[in-house]
Each structure stands twice: as C-alpha cells, then as structure tokens.
Design an enzyme around this catalytic site. Structure first.
Site, PDB file in Angstrom:
ATOM      1  N   CYS A  10       7.291   2.648   0.518  1.00 41.73           N
ATOM      2  CA  CYS A  10       6.293   1.636  -0.118  1.00 41.73           C
ATOM      3  C   CYS A  10       4.963   2.504  -0.056  1.00 41.73           C
ATOM      4  CB  CYS A  10       5.826   0.177   0.393  1.00 41.73           C
ATOM      5  SG  CYS A  10       5.312   0.507   2.140  1.00 41.73           S
ATOM      6  N   ASN A  13       3.255   2.057   3.874  1.00 41.26           N
ATOM      7  CA  ASN A  13       4.170   2.040   4.920  1.00 41.26           C
ATOM      8  C   ASN A  13       3.672   1.180   6.249  1.00 41.26           C
ATOM      9  OD1 ASN A  13       5.598   4.353   7.241  1.00 41.26           O
ATOM     10  ND2 ASN A  13       6.519   2.925   6.165  1.00 41.26           N
ATOM     11  N   CYS A  15       3.579  -2.399   5.393  1.00 41.44           N
ATOM     12  CA  CYS A  15       3.961  -4.201   4.864  1.00 41.44           C
ATOM     13  C   CYS A  15       5.353  -4.167   4.521  1.00 41.44           C
ATOM     14  CB  CYS A  15       3.027  -4.432   4.002  1.00 41.44           C
ATOM     15  SG  CYS A  15       1.089  -4.729   4.302  1.00 41.44           S
ATOM     16  N   ARG A  16       5.548  -3.670   3.376  1.00 45.39           N
ATOM     17  CA  ARG A  16       6.960  -3.821   2.651  1.00 45.39           C
ATOM     18  C   ARG A  16       8.242  -2.914   3.395  1.00 45.39           C
ATOM     19  NH1 ARG A  16       5.040  -2.797  -3.294  1.00 45.39           N
ATOM     20  NH2 ARG A  16       3.709  -1.426  -1.917  1.00 45.39           N
ATOM     21  N   SER A  17       7.783  -1.569   3.271  1.00 49.27           N
ATOM     22  CA  SER A  17       8.982  -0.677   3.809  1.00 49.27           C
ATOM     23  C   SER A  17       9.219  -0.983   5.313  1.00 49.27           C
ATOM     24  CB  SER A  17       8.657   0.730   3.441  1.00 49.27           C
ATOM     25  OG  SER A  17       7.479   1.068   3.950  1.00 49.27           O
ATOM     26  N   ASP A 128       3.479  -5.999  -3.731  1.00 54.44           N
ATOM     27  CA  ASP A 128       2.570  -5.602  -2.595  1.00 54.44           C
ATOM     28  C   ASP A 128       1.913  -6.483  -2.013  1.00 54.44           C
ATOM     29  OD1 ASP A 128       0.532  -4.591  -0.781  1.00 54.44           O
ATOM     30  OD2 ASP A 128      -0.582  -3.507  -2.276  1.00 54.44           O
TER      31      ASP A 128
HETATM   32  P1  4NP Z   1       2.475  -1.556   1.655  1.00 55.14           P
HETATM   33  O1  4NP Z   1       1.219  -2.457   1.239  1.00 55.14           O
HETATM   34  O2  4NP Z   1       2.518  -0.595   0.576  1.00 55.14           O
HETATM   35  O3  4NP Z   1       3.797  -2.584   1.233  1.00 55.14           O
HETATM   36  O4  4NP Z   1       2.618  -1.135   3.004  1.00 55.14           O
HETATM   37  C1  4NP Z   1       0.217  -1.800   1.555  1.00 55.14           C
HETATM   38  C2  4NP Z   1      -0.751  -1.583   2.581  1.00 55.14           C
HETATM   39  C3  4NP Z   1      -2.035  -1.167   2.513  1.00 55.14           C
HETATM   40  C4  4NP Z   1      -2.586  -0.959   1.129  1.00 55.14           C
HETATM   41  C5  4NP Z   1      -1.768  -1.070   0.209  1.00 55.14           C
HETATM   42  C6  4NP Z   1      -0.607  -1.500   0.060  1.00 55.14           C
HETATM   43  N1  4NP Z   1      -3.820  -0.435   1.241  1.00 55.14           N
HETATM   44  O5  4NP Z   1      -4.354  -0.139  -0.090  1.00 55.14           O
HETATM   45  O6  4NP Z   1      -4.449  -0.044   2.243  1.00 55.14           O
END
Ligand code: 4NP
Length: 171
Positions: A10, A13, A15-17, A128
C-alpha cells in the site's frame, strides 16, 4: 523446496497492507502451509519507515483473533525478483510499483490488484482508511478477507497449493 513469495503493498505500509499480511499469514497457518510461503508487506512511500502498524489496524486484526509483528518498510527493486505475487491495494499503488519496473513485461505478470481476487467486488480499489474511522478499518478488513479467500482459491486452482476439501473451513 521453493516457496511461494507474496508481498502486499500500500502507500504507507501501516494500514491496509499490514491488515492483508496478518489475514493471509493467519489463513496460511490454519492451512498448515506456513513453510510453503514467504509473506511480507511494504509501502510505496517512505513516510512511516520502521513504524509499527497503525493502532487501528492492530485493533481490527486483534478483534478478529489475529496478531501481527511488522515494521513498515519501503518497496525496493529487489522485491520484483524476490516475490512471485505483489498484491497492490489500489490503482495508485499499482502504478507506483509498475513505474519503478525496468522490466515491465516480466513484472506485470507478478503485480496484481489484491481486490481483483474478490469475487464480490464492487470496485478494484481498497480505499485508504488513514483519515477515516474505525468502521473504515473494519471495511478494509472485510474486503481484504474476501480478496484473500479468492487469492487462496486461485492458488489452489493453479495447483500451486493443495487444499483438502475438509480444510476449506480454514479460509
Ligand atoms: P496505508 O495508509 O497506505 O494503507 O498504510 C496510509 C498511511 C499513511 C499515509 C497515507 C496512507 N500518510 O499519508 O501518511
């Protein structure tokens, strides 16, 4: 024996993955196939290098009886050769990964959208949840869970793994 190497990707790294990684590791453990796999997750960005998963991701996994140890890392070029399946959470992640590739012909055969394996999909993206609510994390969990069931069925149909019919309950 050669392992099947699976990487969930993602943006951050955190939240989703990591949610997808935790679900997949758990299902593979329940199928007694842990030694047949190498499983990891990564982010296309370096925003959260070495961070633990977001507490909301850990909470949703724990709520479903899953624990995960992971520190965020960024996707690297070596991942293209190391992993047989690179499963992106949304189109942006997919494009960011493919833009890094200097062998698109080879790499496009191993990079997929995770949700393309979701039999009940209404969309190909897993959105996201970073700026969202706990309910968004539960939704990510449910979509990852369905998609991963589809991915495991795909591996079984491809005869890369063999699931005994009395083991379907593990999914
Ligand atoms: P992820 O979510 O891609 O599912 O881990 C996010 C985590 C942090 C951010 C964006 C998406 N960020 O902008 O910091």
């Amino acid at each position: 024996m050669k392992t099947i190497n699976v990487l969930f990707v993602c943006l951050g790294n955190i939240c989703r993955s990591p949610i997808a990684q935790g679900i997949f590791e758990n299902k593979i453990r329940n199928l007694n196939l842990t030694s047949s796999f190498e499983i990891d997750s990564a982010g296309t960005s370096a925003f959260h290098l070495n961070s633990d998963p977001d507490p909301r991701s850990t909470n949703v996994l724990n709520k479903h009886g899953i624990t995960l140890k992971h520190k965020a890392r960024q996707f690297i070029m070596e991942d293209f050769t190391r992993y047989n399946y690179i499963l992106a959470m949304d189109h942006l992640n997919y494009e960011d990964i493919m833009n890094l590739s200097n062998n698109k012909n080879h790499d496009s055969k191993r990079v997929f959208l995770l949700r393309s394996f979701d039999n009940n999909k209404t969309d190909f993206n897993i959105l996201d949840p970073y700026y969202g609510l706990d309910t968004d994390f539960e939704e990510v969990y449910q979509i990852c869970n369905q998609s991963i069931d589809g991915f495991i069925t795909f591996l079984n149909n491809e005869k890369l793994i063999h699931i005994h019919s009395n083991n379907n309950m593990a999914l």
